[in-house]
Motif scaffolding. Sequence first.
Motif, PDB file in Angstrom:
ATOM      1  N   GLN A   1       0.818  -1.218   0.000  1.00 49.59           N
ATOM      2  CA  GLN A   1       0.000   0.000   0.000  1.00 49.59           C
ATOM      3  C   GLN A   1       0.850   1.267   0.000  1.00 49.59           C
ATOM      4  O   GLN A   1       0.440   2.296  -0.539  1.00 49.59           O
ATOM      5  N   LYS A   2       2.043   1.183   0.554  1.00 49.82           N
ATOM      6  CA  LYS A   2       2.917   2.359   0.626  1.00 49.82           C
ATOM      7  C   LYS A   2       3.379   2.831  -0.758  1.00 49.82           C
ATOM      8  O   LYS A   2       3.863   3.951  -0.895  1.00 49.82           O
TER       9      LYS A   2
ATOM     10  N   GLN B   1      -6.815   4.908  -3.714  1.00 49.48           N
ATOM     11  CA  GLN B   1      -7.609   4.510  -4.872  1.00 49.48           C
ATOM     12  C   GLN B   1      -6.882   3.461  -5.710  1.00 49.48           C
ATOM     13  O   GLN B   1      -7.476   2.475  -6.153  1.00 49.48           O
ATOM     14  N   ARG B   2      -5.601   3.667  -5.927  1.00 52.65           N
ATOM     15  CA  ARG B   2      -4.799   2.724  -6.713  1.00 52.65           C
ATOM     16  C   ARG B   2      -4.678   1.388  -5.985  1.00 52.65           C
ATOM     17  O   ARG B   2      -4.736   0.319  -6.606  1.00 52.65           O
ATOM     18  N   TYR B   3      -4.520   1.443  -4.670  1.00 47.54           N
ATOM     19  CA  TYR B   3      -4.427   0.217  -3.882  1.00 47.54           C
ATOM     20  C   TYR B   3      -5.742  -0.558  -3.954  1.00 47.54           C
ATOM     21  O   TYR B   3      -5.735  -1.791  -4.109  1.00 47.54           O
ATOM     22  N   ALA B   4      -6.872   0.147  -3.844  1.00 47.48           N
ATOM     23  CA  ALA B   4      -8.179  -0.517  -3.920  1.00 47.48           C
ATOM     24  C   ALA B   4      -8.336  -1.238  -5.262  1.00 47.48           C
ATOM     25  O   ALA B   4      -8.850  -2.365  -5.327  1.00 47.48           O
ATOM     26  N   HIS B   5      -7.895  -0.589  -6.325  1.00 53.79           N
ATOM     27  CA  HIS B   5      -7.928  -1.219  -7.657  1.00 53.79           C
ATOM     28  C   HIS B   5      -7.045  -2.465  -7.673  1.00 53.79           C
ATOM     29  O   HIS B   5      -7.455  -3.520  -8.182  1.00 53.79           O
ATOM     30  N   SER B   6      -5.863  -2.379  -7.109  1.00 58.22           N
ATOM     31  CA  SER B   6      -4.933  -3.514  -7.106  1.00 58.22           C
ATOM     32  C   SER B   6      -5.505  -4.699  -6.331  1.00 58.22           C
ATOM     33  O   SER B   6      -5.322  -5.857  -6.726  1.00 58.22           O
TER      34      SER B   6
ATOM     35  N   PHE C   1      -1.365 -14.201  -7.731  1.00 59.29           N
ATOM     36  CA  PHE C   1      -1.725 -13.206  -6.720  1.00 59.29           C
ATOM     37  C   PHE C   1      -0.638 -12.153  -6.569  1.00 59.29           C
ATOM     38  O   PHE C   1      -0.919 -10.955  -6.516  1.00 59.29           O
ATOM     39  N   LYS C   2       0.611 -12.593  -6.525  1.00 58.16           N
ATOM     40  CA  LYS C   2       1.724 -11.651  -6.389  1.00 58.16           C
ATOM     41  C   LYS C   2       1.769 -10.686  -7.566  1.00 58.16           C
ATOM     42  O   LYS C   2       1.897  -9.464  -7.382  1.00 58.16           O
ATOM     43  N   ALA C   3       1.671 -11.225  -8.772  1.00 60.52           N
ATOM     44  CA  ALA C   3       1.719 -10.377  -9.961  1.00 60.52           C
ATOM     45  C   ALA C   3       0.557  -9.388  -9.972  1.00 60.52           C
ATOM     46  O   ALA C   3       0.724  -8.209 -10.305  1.00 60.52           O
ATOM     47  N   ALA C   4      -0.612  -9.867  -9.590  1.00 59.12           N
ATOM     48  CA  ALA C   4      -1.805  -9.017  -9.621  1.00 59.12           C
ATOM     49  C   ALA C   4      -1.735  -7.897  -8.589  1.00 59.12           C
ATOM     50  O   ALA C   4      -2.031  -6.731  -8.887  1.00 59.12           O
ATOM     51  N   LEU C   5      -1.335  -8.224  -7.366  1.00 61.04           N
ATOM     52  CA  LEU C   5      -1.305  -7.212  -6.316  1.00 61.04           C
ATOM     53  C   LEU C   5      -0.217  -6.172  -6.575  1.00 61.04           C
ATOM     54  O   LEU C   5      -0.376  -4.994  -6.235  1.00 61.04           O
TER      55      LEU C   5
ATOM     56  N   LYS D   1      -8.029  -5.166 -16.791  1.00 59.14           N
ATOM     57  CA  LYS D   1      -8.936  -4.459 -17.692  1.00 59.14           C
ATOM     58  C   LYS D   1     -10.401  -4.572 -17.268  1.00 59.14           C
ATOM     59  O   LYS D   1     -11.208  -3.681 -17.549  1.00 59.14           O
ATOM     60  N   ILE D   2     -10.768  -5.670 -16.581  1.00 56.07           N
ATOM     61  CA  ILE D   2     -12.195  -5.935 -16.350  1.00 56.07           C
ATOM     62  C   ILE D   2     -12.581  -6.040 -14.881  1.00 56.07           C
ATOM     63  O   ILE D   2     -13.719  -6.413 -14.573  1.00 56.07           O
ATOM     64  N   GLU D   3     -11.670  -5.724 -13.958  1.00 59.04           N
ATOM     65  CA  GLU D   3     -12.051  -5.838 -12.536  1.00 59.04           C
ATOM     66  C   GLU D   3     -13.321  -5.005 -12.296  1.00 59.04           C
ATOM     67  O   GLU D   3     -13.525  -3.965 -12.926  1.00 59.04           O
ATOM     68  N   PRO D   4     -14.194  -5.457 -11.395  1.00 60.78           N
ATOM     69  CA  PRO D   4     -15.558  -4.926 -11.304  1.00 60.78           C
ATOM     70  C   PRO D   4     -15.716  -3.455 -10.937  1.00 60.78           C
ATOM     71  O   PRO D   4     -16.811  -2.903 -11.080  1.00 60.78           O
ATOM     72  N   THR D   5     -14.666  -2.780 -10.454  1.00 66.34           N
ATOM     73  CA  THR D   5     -14.822  -1.360 -10.106  1.00 66.34           C
ATOM     74  C   THR D   5     -14.344  -0.442 -11.232  1.00 66.34           C
ATOM     75  O   THR D   5     -14.197   0.769 -11.023  1.00 66.34           O
ATOM     76  N   ARG D   6     -14.137  -0.984 -12.406  1.00 68.34           N
ATOM     77  CA  ARG D   6     -13.630  -0.207 -13.540  1.00 68.34           C
ATOM     78  C   ARG D   6     -14.626   0.831 -14.061  1.00 68.34           C
ATOM     79  O   ARG D   6     -14.266   1.736 -14.812  1.00 68.34           O
ATOM     80  N   GLY D   7     -15.894   0.698 -13.705  1.00 69.18           N
ATOM     81  CA  GLY D   7     -16.874   1.710 -14.127  1.00 69.18           C
ATOM     82  C   GLY D   7     -17.720   1.303 -15.315  1.00 69.18           C
ATOM     83  O   GLY D   7     -18.440   2.130 -15.874  1.00 69.18           O
TER      84      GLY D   7
END
Length: 364
Positions: A191-192, A197-202, A224-228, A306-312
């Motif tokens: 998170q640091k 906002q960017r962390y929430a997306h990650s 998981f590591k790559a995604a986070l 590209k498709i995570e659910p908070t993308r809008g």
Amino acid sequence: MKKILIYGGSFDPIHNGHIKVAQRVKTALGIDKVVFELASSPRWKSPIVDSKHRLNMLKMALEPYKDFEYDLFEYNSKEEINYSYHTALYFKEKYPKDKLFMLIGYDQVNKLHDWYEVDKLSKLVNIVAYNRKEKEELNTKNIKKYNVTIISGPFYDVSSTDVRNFNSIDVDSNVLSYILNNRLYFASKVQKYMSEQRYAHSVEVALLALIIAKNNKVNRLKTFKAALLHDIGKEVDVEFNNKIMNKYFKEYCDLPKFSNHQFVGSYLAKHDFEIKSKEVVEAIKYHATGNSNMSRIAKIIYAADKIEPTRGFDSSELIKEVVEDLETGFVKVLDANREFLLEHRGDINNRLTYACMKQYLNIK
């Protein structure tokens, strides 16, 4: 008369190995109920996170198991150190007609002679240890003197240390979400590197990527590591960005500036988070643009980003496609992104993305 197993520990955090050991011992000894006793101030360890967080995670992990429950005697204790003897006295008073067992760490068998009031303790409860390391030598004198029951079973390759250090995610899914949402252990470091906002997306990308990986039999930890970590290079200052790009990624300096963060992120993953897996590093390195030769992990990260659910936008259909079949779903996400780029930018404006789409969409 019921058989009750007391399973004490710092549970920092509780992981699936704890649960499996409890199930194994429960079956072996015909235990009716397993009571997890959260140590607020254990003698042999110094917990990393506050006991409130550890209790919340413990509750989540035990929820699916009807014969598992937690107790708050040690949690509510004001003592500087919680001794197992006092815990045993408490349980003896609480369950005077039942037979008590106490599960201890396998490594503690060799230290039992140093335990506080261990002679009295061994008369209050039946001490049990689970054999997790076949070659480890035990103090047979302690086993005999304190009437320790050794339960043998499979070795579960997970520890709380592994989870804390970002080397395992073998925990209940709700516990993992709790760690991420409360920035505990490895999550606090991640998170640091980014804004809230960017962390929430990650986090959203990581949780979606895990579902995709599980359903498609792809390594969950690497995914998981790559995604986070995929966006850890997104918000570095300009000077650092330019320094890393010019020193390590000169061949990509001609690409649009938005792509810089994937290269810088791959550098940070290797150097700051000590990621040694080439698959993980490469997935981060090309997650925004894609490239012509993508591993299954790279495809998951590209799609999840590209498709995570908070993308809008409503990405539910694309999410379903990727979860059900990674290869087919990835192509559909890629095609949807191609349409987006052509509509909003008029072209596919970098050679990596063009090469990716040429390879997987067969465009001219």
